[in-house]
Design a protein around this motif. Sequence first.
Motif, short mmCIF file in Angstrom:
data_model
loop_
_atom_site.label_atom_id
_atom_site.label_comp_id
_atom_site.label_asym_id
_atom_site.label_seq_id
_atom_site.Cartn_x
_atom_site.Cartn_y
_atom_site.Cartn_z
N GLN A 1 55.01 2.07 -14.99
CA GLN A 1 56.10 2.15 -13.80
C GLN A 1 55.64 3.17 -12.69
OE1 GLN A 1 57.32 2.37 -17.50
NE2 GLN A 1 57.66 0.20 -17.26
N GLY A 2 54.78 3.82 -13.35
CA GLY A 2 54.31 5.20 -12.11
C GLY A 2 55.24 6.24 -12.05
N GLU A 3 56.07 6.12 -13.28
CA GLU A 3 57.20 7.53 -13.24
C GLU A 3 57.13 8.37 -14.47
OE1 GLU A 3 60.48 5.13 -13.97
OE2 GLU A 3 60.72 4.31 -12.03
N PRO A 4 57.44 9.57 -14.48
CA PRO A 4 57.51 10.49 -15.42
C PRO A 4 57.37 9.75 -16.94
CG PRO A 4 58.54 11.53 -13.62
CD PRO A 4 58.48 10.09 -13.55
N PRO A 5 56.65 10.18 -18.09
CA PRO A 5 55.99 11.47 -17.83
C PRO A 5 54.72 11.33 -17.26
CG PRO A 5 55.69 10.26 -20.02
CD PRO A 5 56.70 9.60 -19.24
N PHE A 6 54.01 12.40 -16.86
CA PHE A 6 52.57 12.25 -16.44
C PHE A 6 51.71 13.24 -17.20
CE2 PHE A 6 54.93 11.17 -12.83
CZ PHE A 6 54.28 10.53 -12.07
N ARG A 7 50.42 13.20 -17.07
CA ARG A 7 49.29 13.97 -17.80
C ARG A 7 48.28 14.33 -16.86
NH1 ARG A 7 46.62 9.37 -21.50
NH2 ARG A 7 45.88 7.98 -19.93
N THR A 8 47.67 15.30 -16.81
CA THR A 8 46.49 15.58 -16.06
C THR A 8 45.19 15.20 -16.46
OG1 THR A 8 46.53 17.76 -17.34
CG2 THR A 8 47.41 17.78 -15.10
N LYS A 9 44.36 14.86 -15.67
CA LYS A 9 43.13 14.13 -15.94
C LYS A 9 41.82 15.05 -15.29
CE LYS A 9 40.49 9.77 -15.46
NZ LYS A 9 40.47 8.56 -14.79
N VAL A 10 40.97 15.47 -15.92
CA VAL A 10 39.71 15.87 -15.15
C VAL A 10 38.66 14.70 -15.24
CG1 VAL A 10 37.99 18.00 -15.24
CG2 VAL A 10 40.51 18.53 -15.38
N GLU A 11 38.08 14.49 -14.05
CA GLU A 11 36.61 13.98 -14.18
C GLU A 11 35.43 14.97 -13.81
OE1 GLU A 11 37.55 10.84 -11.29
OE2 GLU A 11 38.48 9.53 -12.85
N LEU A 12 34.60 14.62 -14.64
CA LEU A 12 33.42 15.77 -14.53
C LEU A 12 32.17 14.66 -14.35
CD1 LEU A 12 33.74 18.00 -17.70
CD2 LEU A 12 34.22 18.38 -15.16
N ALA A 13 31.25 15.06 -13.37
CA ALA A 13 29.78 14.42 -13.17
C ALA A 13 28.82 15.59 -13.47
CB ALA A 13 29.69 14.04 -11.64
N PHE A 14 27.66 15.23 -14.15
CA PHE A 14 26.86 16.24 -14.75
C PHE A 14 25.46 15.55 -14.62
CE2 PHE A 14 28.20 14.20 -18.20
CZ PHE A 14 26.95 13.74 -19.05
N VAL A 15 24.38 16.51 -14.23
CA VAL A 15 23.13 16.19 -14.12
C VAL A 15 22.60 15.98 -15.54
CG1 VAL A 15 20.56 16.97 -13.49
CG2 VAL A 15 22.72 17.71 -12.30
N THR A 16 21.64 14.58 -15.35
CA THR A 16 21.04 13.99 -16.65
C THR A 16 19.82 13.51 -16.05
OG1 THR A 16 21.32 12.93 -18.84
CG2 THR A 16 22.20 11.88 -16.65
N PRO A 17 18.71 13.54 -17.06
CA PRO A 17 17.30 12.83 -16.55
C PRO A 17 17.75 11.34 -16.29
CG PRO A 17 16.98 14.23 -18.67
CD PRO A 17 18.58 14.22 -18.35
N ALA A 18 17.09 10.83 -15.23
CA ALA A 18 17.46 9.40 -14.77
C ALA A 18 17.35 8.44 -16.00
CB ALA A 18 16.32 9.15 -13.53
N GLY A 19 18.53 7.46 -16.00
CA GLY A 19 18.44 6.42 -17.20
C GLY A 19 18.61 6.93 -18.55
N GLU A 20 18.85 8.29 -18.71
CA GLU A 20 19.19 8.88 -20.10
C GLU A 20 20.46 8.99 -20.39
OE1 GLU A 20 18.31 13.02 -22.25
OE2 GLU A 20 16.57 12.23 -21.16
N ASP A 21 20.81 8.39 -21.43
CA ASP A 21 22.62 8.53 -21.82
C ASP A 21 22.60 9.70 -22.94
OD1 ASP A 21 25.15 8.24 -22.27
OD2 ASP A 21 25.21 6.07 -23.09
N ARG A 22 23.38 10.62 -22.63
CA ARG A 22 23.47 11.74 -23.51
C ARG A 22 24.56 11.83 -24.38
NH1 ARG A 22 22.26 16.79 -20.36
NH2 ARG A 22 22.89 17.80 -22.36
#
Length: 176
Positions: free
Chosen positions: A79-100
């Motif tokens: 419904q888009g109503e309370p309760p709410f929560r917080t969310k943090v989205e992080l981006a970080f460096v990783t060698p190309a194509g490597e899933d760590r």
Amino acid sequence: MTLTNRRRTAAALAVLTTVVAPMGGCSSMSPSQPENPAVAPLTDDESRGQVVDAAKEIVRAAGLDITYANLQWEWCNDQGEPPFRTKVELAFVTPAGEDRSAQIAASVAAQPGWESGPPPGYVPAGDVVHKGGVWASIGPGNNPERGGIQIYGECRNFNDHRDTDGVEITHEIRGG
């Protein structure tokens, strides 16, 4: 059954369906929402602290080079109503194509208070860790040289955050 009785029964069912259906809600979308009234709601600062502190712990435990961090509010129901929560989205460096993802999840799960997998009641995809009701999903990022982490707080903030924009917190996460 007479036609009149059938109409009365149909009308009663229509009223019952109209009244009961909206009461069902989607509480399954927010398992960390307190079902126990003794669990206190979180203030904005407490909600924010849950995910920011968790982000800092994850970055430190895995030795990540953060390129971007964003904090936002999201609702815990459809419904888009309370309760709410917080969310943090992080981006970080990783060698190309490597899933760590698995390596990062293992590093975090080895830290005090953290566990592998999601909190009870959640079934997210990917490599997941949690600490209490706060959990993080770790996976590839939006380009080949980035990984991504989403950290979710508990659904215990009852302030109205429907019109709250996200905030970049990269410097805060990198700084400590």
